[in-house]
Scaffold this active site. Structure first.
Site, PDB file in Angstrom:
ATOM      1  N   TRP A 273       0.879  -1.179   0.000  1.00  0.00           N
ATOM      2  CA  TRP A 273       0.000   0.000   0.000  1.00  0.00           C
ATOM      3  C   TRP A 273       0.910   1.220   0.000  1.00  0.00           C
ATOM      4  CZ3 TRP A 273      -1.902   2.570   4.919  1.00  0.00           C
ATOM      5  CH2 TRP A 273      -2.904   3.507   4.657  1.00  0.00           C
TER       6      TRP A 273
ATOM      7  N   ASP B  27       0.383  -5.630   9.665  1.00  0.00           N
ATOM      8  CA  ASP B  27      -0.707  -4.726   9.311  1.00  0.00           C
ATOM      9  C   ASP B  27      -1.887  -5.616   8.941  1.00  0.00           C
ATOM     10  OD1 ASP B  27      -1.157  -1.929   6.958  1.00  0.00           O
ATOM     11  OD2 ASP B  27      -2.456  -2.800   8.478  1.00  0.00           O
TER      12      ASP B  27
ATOM     13  N   LYS C 289     -12.749  -1.849   6.789  1.00  0.00           N
ATOM     14  CA  LYS C 289     -13.398  -2.732   5.815  1.00  0.00           C
ATOM     15  C   LYS C 289     -14.286  -3.763   6.462  1.00  0.00           C
ATOM     16  CE  LYS C 289      -9.628  -1.173   3.558  1.00  0.00           C
ATOM     17  NZ  LYS C 289      -8.676  -0.268   4.240  1.00  0.00           N
TER      18      LYS C 289
END
Lengths: 447, 431
Positions: free
Chosen positions: B161, B242, B278
């Site tokens: 990311w 993460d 999410k």
């Protein structure tokens, strides 16, 4: 010399309340300790050398208060509004706004843009600068939603550290305990200017002008827009004008912290006068706004950072660079609180209701000031206590020293910061007499 | 108020102070402090959605940003979230949370990552604070790493990311990269990854995506995770996870936490960034958690106090609303069950779309291999398309995605999967 139990209690409390403030640079005092209480396993940890951070002095007061079993205890530490009944308050307009949001099934919880809710940003700029402000009308203001006052200060300071030529900020003495670290962690060097005069419990105006006068050209100056925290001492409008002239002549950059708009005098416009004075002469400045107190949105972390620029084009570039600061910190700001604010500010009826509730909060605090002043007069407490009614906003800098504060805590269960600051919002008509008794005892028994 | 008009001299230029607001054109003549500020480059990911929104074509498809969409292409608010909000509205006060955030929220969140019956939670060995979603958790950790391990570097996978690089850069932690994605196979470059882990100086910090790697969707197998864990242990590296997609990847939160559980079993002291953006659809609420597993309770208290010291000058304390939603859901057994059901539904829809996209491409007679679409997991598919092919998709077919060929599967629906497959086939069939 043998200590009486009372002495010991006082000493314990004093030690607790006088625990050293966190250093400006939190990392500088970390020593490389190696504990080996667990048979050497701790030496595996890469963070074994980390030592415990000192308690936040302000929040630590509430911790101590919570531990106290006394039925007459009083929390005059942290600056959150309380009703006459001593309860936290959710404004009616806020409840209405929340209901609207909940009932609106079309609302989603998608990411806000990096700069936050656009409508919120526009309305916030109008609120602080005035809807008719040329800076606003000419689109010269870059406004980004941030996490309350702290977040706005941090983003503003980071931007200045990267893009402004003079990386030093002057902060008033004293100031909110968190200010120094916000600025130093952003990469600015922090200096102070004289502000509070203990002799008069008022503004050290001459000292202020001298210190700002000898600041290097272009230095950033932190200004509390109104209701200075922790002293409650504000410059008069005439004094603000002199400050403005001096700063303009030295090209000093104003960085306003506006945490109490509307909450100080009860009038949103009046409490914004200092900011508007500076913007009116056409120059640039930075403004951090918070809705924590004036809308009671404390925990929702709603605020805005505005940078007033010379042109719309510059404001647009500045905004793009603010995004670069924000993205690696938290990507985009939280949606809930800003939605509530936008809901209220855009609706004439809700806005009006808000101003009424806001005035009621400010008026109650002003009433508490007058009641405390009268109570001390009644008791014949030695000294001039008029500063209690001259100071403005949530806090009063009583002028009590830490020994006196310690007595008030030990004997009267009054919890406050050791610098003598009391949160007027924590008082009620019922508890004013108790506080007056405590202050009277402290003044007459401890020097 | 009236201000006396005064003229004065500043740095050799005459200027005019005063007059009523609005008429100070003289002052504008002085140059801005910000005249040298460059316009910053647009965020590559968010720029895609902007372009999509401006496109008037009725056929347009947005498979750019990673936010979940239902089969009608609409954003979703989970039922469990709506119910939680109904319960919260009007009842709670809005006082400041502690600097470390909601204790209850953090408790429930740690159970998800470490396991409901984790011995580390029982022994209070986890230092944890509520953070501003995954970004905030990573940033707090990066700042913590900088402050207490200033000599350390962070190893970041290629690709990752994009914001990961920004985060550790702004925290002033030097970065290195390690091999991750294998372009030819559209899978994991396992041997190169292991080489990089081996060659990194002992005690380096490694950023690992716990599941559903962003942007590739390529995750190590369980066996590979075990080998990675062993090697990291041997090198004394610090693993930082993460985890932005727990539950969202396979549909089963326990399964998605497998990599973390392996490392815990192997005795690592780890750090974890968790996000509810999410898996609970709480994107804009910014709710997450940063945790650091410590040697004992005492150290956990110490580490937590230092994490708070980093949060205080950044935002003082984290936002309340999202934390209340999470707590309401996870501490009510019925709501928690509803949430688990809804997470599985989201994950299943995406898995279904992967199968459909692959099937469509194969049925169109594509000679290329599209196995990776179903091998990869989570929100994203690294299609393997080149930037030029992506540009054609956008220009000719009004399909919007990032130029690295990343497709957000959440944007794929039964309504557009055929169109998407056709377009991909068109731009890739000539080789």
């Amino acid at each position: 010399m043998e200590q009486t139990p009372c002495d010991r209690r006082l000493a314990t409390i004093a030690r607790h309340l006088n625990s050293p403030r966190s250093e400006i640079d939190g990392g500088s005092s970390i020593s490389r300790l190696v504990t080996s209480a667990d048979g050497g396993r701790s030496s595996d940890s890469v963070f074994n050398h980390v030592v415990r951070a000192p308690e936040d002095p302000i929040l630590g007061v509430t911790v101590a208060y919570n531990k106290d079993p006394s039925p007459v205890k009083l929390n005059l530490g942290v600056g959150a509004y309380r009703t006459e009944e001593g309860k936290p308050l959710v404004l009616n307009v806020v409840k209405k706004a929340e209901q609207q949001l909940v009932n609106d099934r079309s609302r989603v919880k998608e990411y806000l843009p990096i700069v936050g809710l656009a409508e919120f940003n526009k309305l916030s700029a109008k609120l602080i600068f005035g809807a008719d402000s040329p800076a606003v009308l000419e689109n010269r203001v870059a406004t980004v939603q941030c996490l309350s006052g702290t977040g706005s200060l941090r983003i503003g300071a980071e931007f200045l550290a990267r893009h402004y030529h003079q990386k030093v900020i002057y902060i008033p003495q004293p100031t909110w305990g968190n200010h120094p670290k916000v600025f130093s962690l952003s990469g600015l060097s922090v200096k102070t200017y004289r502000y509070y005069d203990p002799a008069t419990r008022g503004l050290d105006f001459r000292g202020l002008l001298e210190d700002l006068g000898s600041a290097p050209s272009g230095a950033i100056v932190l200004l509390h827009a109104c209701a200075h925290n922790p002293t409650g001492v504000d410059p008069s409008l005439q004094q603000w004008e002199q400050i403005r002239k001096l700063m303009r002549s030295k090209r000093l950059m104003p960085f306003f912290d506006s945490a109490y708009q509307g909450f100080a005098s009860g009038s949103l416009d009046e409490d914004a006068q200092s900011v508007r004075l500076f913007v009116a002469d056409g120059s640039e400045c930075v403004v951090a706004q918070s809705y924590a107190k004036n809308m009671g949105l404390y925990g929702e972390r709603v605020g805005a950072l505005s940078i007033v620029c010379k042109s719309a084009d510059i404001a647009s570039r500045v905004e793009s660079q603010l995004k670069i600061v924000i993205r690696p910190m938290y990507s985009n700001p939280p949606i809930h609180g800003a939605s509530i604010v936008a809901c209220i500010l855009r609706d004439r009826q809700l806005y009006h209701e808000w101003t009424v509730e806001l005035k009621a909060m400010a008026d109650r605090i002003i009433r508490m000031r007058h009641q405390l002043y009268s109570a001390l007069q009644e008791r014949g407490t030695p000294g001039d206590w008029s500063h209690i009614i001259k100071q403005i906003g949530m806090f009063t800098f009583t002028g009590l020293n830490s020994k006196q504060v310690a007595l008030m805590t030990a004997e009267f269960h009054i919890y406050m910061t050791s610098d003598g600051r009391i949160s007027m919002a924590g008082l009620s008509s019922a508890t004013v007499p108790h506080l007056a008794d405590a202050m009277h005892a402290a003044i007459t028994h401890v020097v | 108020m009236a201000m006396a008009g005064r003229s004065g001299l500043v740095a050799g230029r005459r200027f005019f102070l005063g007059g009523s607001s609005g008429s100070c054109t003289w002052m504008r003549g002085l140059s801005s402090w910000w005249k040298n500020v460059e316009p910053a480059p647009k965020d590559p990911i968010l720029g895609v959605t902007e372009a999509f929104l401006s496109d008037p074509s009725p056929d347009k498809v947005n498979v750019g940003v990673g936010a979940y969409r239902d089969d009608n292409g609409k954003p979703v608010v989970l039922e469990c979230v709506r119910e939680a909000e109904r319960r919260i509205a009007g009842s709670a006060n809005m006082e400041y949370l502690p600097m470390g955030g909601s204790v209850k929220m953090v408790e429930e969140t740690l159970k998800l990552a470490y396991g409901e019956d984790s011995v580390f939670l029982k022994d209070k060995r986890v230092a944890a604070v509520q953070a501003l979603s995954g970004t905030g958790a990573c940033r707090l950790f990066a700042d913590f790493q900088r402050r207490f391990r200033p000599e350390s570097q962070i190893y970041i996978p290629v690709p990752t990311w994009a914001n990961h690089h920004n985060i550790w850069r702004d925290a002033h932690v030097p970065q290195q990269t390690y091999h991750y994605y294998h372009a030819e196979s559209r899978g994991l470059d396992f041997s190169a990854l292991m080489d990089d882990v081996k060659n990194a100086p002992n005690g380096s910090f490694f950023l690992l995506h716990a599941c559903a790697h962003n942007p590739t969707g390529v995750d190590p197998t369980e066996e590979q995770w075990r080998e990675i864990s062993q090697l990291i242990k041997a090198k004394g590296h610090f693993p930082f996870f993460d985890m932005a997609y727990q539950g969202f990847a396979s549909g089963d939160p326990e399964r998605d936490a497998k990599s973390i559980r392996i490392f815990l079993e192997d005795g690592h002291a780890i750090g974890i960034a968790q996000s509810y953006a999410k898996n609970m659809g709480l994107y804009g609420q910014r709710v997450g958690c940063l945790s650091v597993l410590c040697e004992d309770e005492k150290q956990a208290v110490v580490v937590k106090s230092q994490l708070q010291q980093l949060a205080r000058p950044m935002y003082s304390n984290p936002p309340l609303h999202g934390a209340l939603i999470v707590t309401t859901i996870l501490s009510d057994p019925d709501l928690k069950q509803l949430w688990l059901k809804e997470v599985k539904m989201m994950a299943d829809r995406i898995i279904g779309m992967r199968a459909a996209l692959r099937e469509n491409l194969e049925n169109l007679g594509s000679t290329l291999s599209w196995k990776h679409i179903t091998n990869q997991i989570g929100m994203f598919c690294y299609s393997g398309m080149t930037p030029e092919q992506v540009d054609r998709l956008t220009k000719e077919f009004h399909i919007y995605m990032t130029r690295n060929g990343r497709i957000s599967m959440a944007g794929v629906t039964t309504g557009n999967v055929g169109y998407l497959a056709n377009a991909i086939h068109e731009v890739t069939k000539s080789g």
